[in-house]
Write an enzyme that holds these catalytic residues in place. Structure first.
Site, mmCIF file in Angstrom:
data_model
loop_
_atom_site.group_PDB
_atom_site.id
_atom_site.type_symbol
_atom_site.label_atom_id
_atom_site.label_comp_id
_atom_site.label_asym_id
_atom_site.label_seq_id
_atom_site.Cartn_x
_atom_site.Cartn_y
_atom_site.Cartn_z
ATOM 1 N N ASP A 1 -1.761 -0.809 5.805
ATOM 2 C CA ASP A 1 -1.881 -0.337 7.266
ATOM 3 C C ASP A 1 -3.345 -0.180 7.474
ATOM 4 O OD1 ASP A 1 -2.206 3.174 7.137
ATOM 5 O OD2 ASP A 1 -2.445 1.937 5.289
ATOM 6 N N ASP B 1 -0.038 5.107 1.216
ATOM 7 C CA ASP B 1 -0.310 5.765 2.200
ATOM 8 C C ASP B 1 -0.234 5.090 3.565
ATOM 9 O OD1 ASP B 1 -0.950 7.574 0.146
ATOM 10 O OD2 ASP B 1 -2.412 8.622 0.817
ATOM 11 N N ASP C 1 0.840 -1.069 0.168
ATOM 12 C CA ASP C 1 -0.167 0.036 0.010
ATOM 13 C C ASP C 1 0.932 1.254 0.016
ATOM 14 O OD1 ASP C 1 -2.351 1.676 0.553
ATOM 15 O OD2 ASP C 1 -1.581 1.650 2.550
#
Length: 232
Positions: free
Chosen positions: A181, A12, A10
């Site tokens: 995250d 961000d 991922d």
């Protein structure tokens, strides 16, 4: 842990700390359209499902009252969100990299993975243009494929973007692992048949991620490298 041929990340909150630029762009857009700003903590909680969802979550709560059962209110709400989104995209194109930077150790980790012959990709619900630009500027030569919003695929938590990344890398789900995250990442990995490492140095805590089905956790990049059997 098993050795994998490819690692998909991922963006961000996993590779990049983008919170400040998202916070500034979102509040600029809200203010420009006559709405109240949101706190950093609120913006951090809203991140993860793409710009459209980010804006919808950030809109004033009063605008959302009763829209579930009122199609006219739903249409009006969507119209307002689109207006904020247009301002957001224009501002973010100009200022989306002002404060954004890789987390400490990420460049070293990506370099080590490349040295070891492990393929890498980034999959993000950010717009494709921003994903490609950030990938080229900050990770040039270190990431083999980038997939963002705009590639004609359903966004995470649907598995489409991860499956696209697997195809671009030339590997199957049994040969790759996903690192993210958020809850969206956990769901997307599960639906794509990929194991998932959830990082806790980004925008979510281990407690939150565990409650959403997370099983493997990295609290910093060194822990992440250890889980990936990679020496920094």
């Amino acid at each position: 842990m098993k050795k994998y041929k490819a690692i998909i990340f991922d963006m961000d909150g996993t590779l990049l700390d983008t919170l400040e630029d998202l916070y500034l762009a979102l509040n600029h857009s809200l203010n420009a359209c006559g709405y109240a700003a949101r706190t950093r903590e609120e913006v951090q909680a809203f991140i993860g499902d793409g710009v459209g969802v980010l804006i919808a979550k950030a809109m004033p709560d009063a605008l959302k009252e009763g829209i579930e059962s009122d199609q006219a209110k739903q249409a009006e709400f969507r119209k307002k969100c689109v207006a904020v989104g247009e301002v957001f995209r224009e501002f973010y194109i100009e200022h989306g990299e002002d404060n954004t930077k890789p987390y400490d150790g990420i460049i070293t980790l990506l370099g080590a993975l490349k040295k070891n012959g492990i393929k890498t990709a980034v999959v993000s619900n950010k717009v494709q243009e921003a994903v490609e630009r950030l990938n080229e500027r900050l990770f040039s030569g270190l990431i083999d494929a980038a997939v963002g919003d705009g590639a004609g695929l359903k966004l995470k938590p649907e598995p489409d973007m991860l499956l696209c990344a697997l195809d671009k890398l030339g590997v199957n789900s049994g040969e790759a692992l996903f690192v993210g995250d958020g809850e969206t990442d956990i769901l997307a990995a599960s639906r794509a048949g990929l194991p998932c490492i959830s990082v806790c140095y980004g925008y979510r805590t281990e407690e939150f991620l565990r409650s959403k089905g997370g099983k493997l956790f990295a609290h910093n990049v060194r822990e992440l490298a250890d889980l990936l059997n990679t020496k920094l």
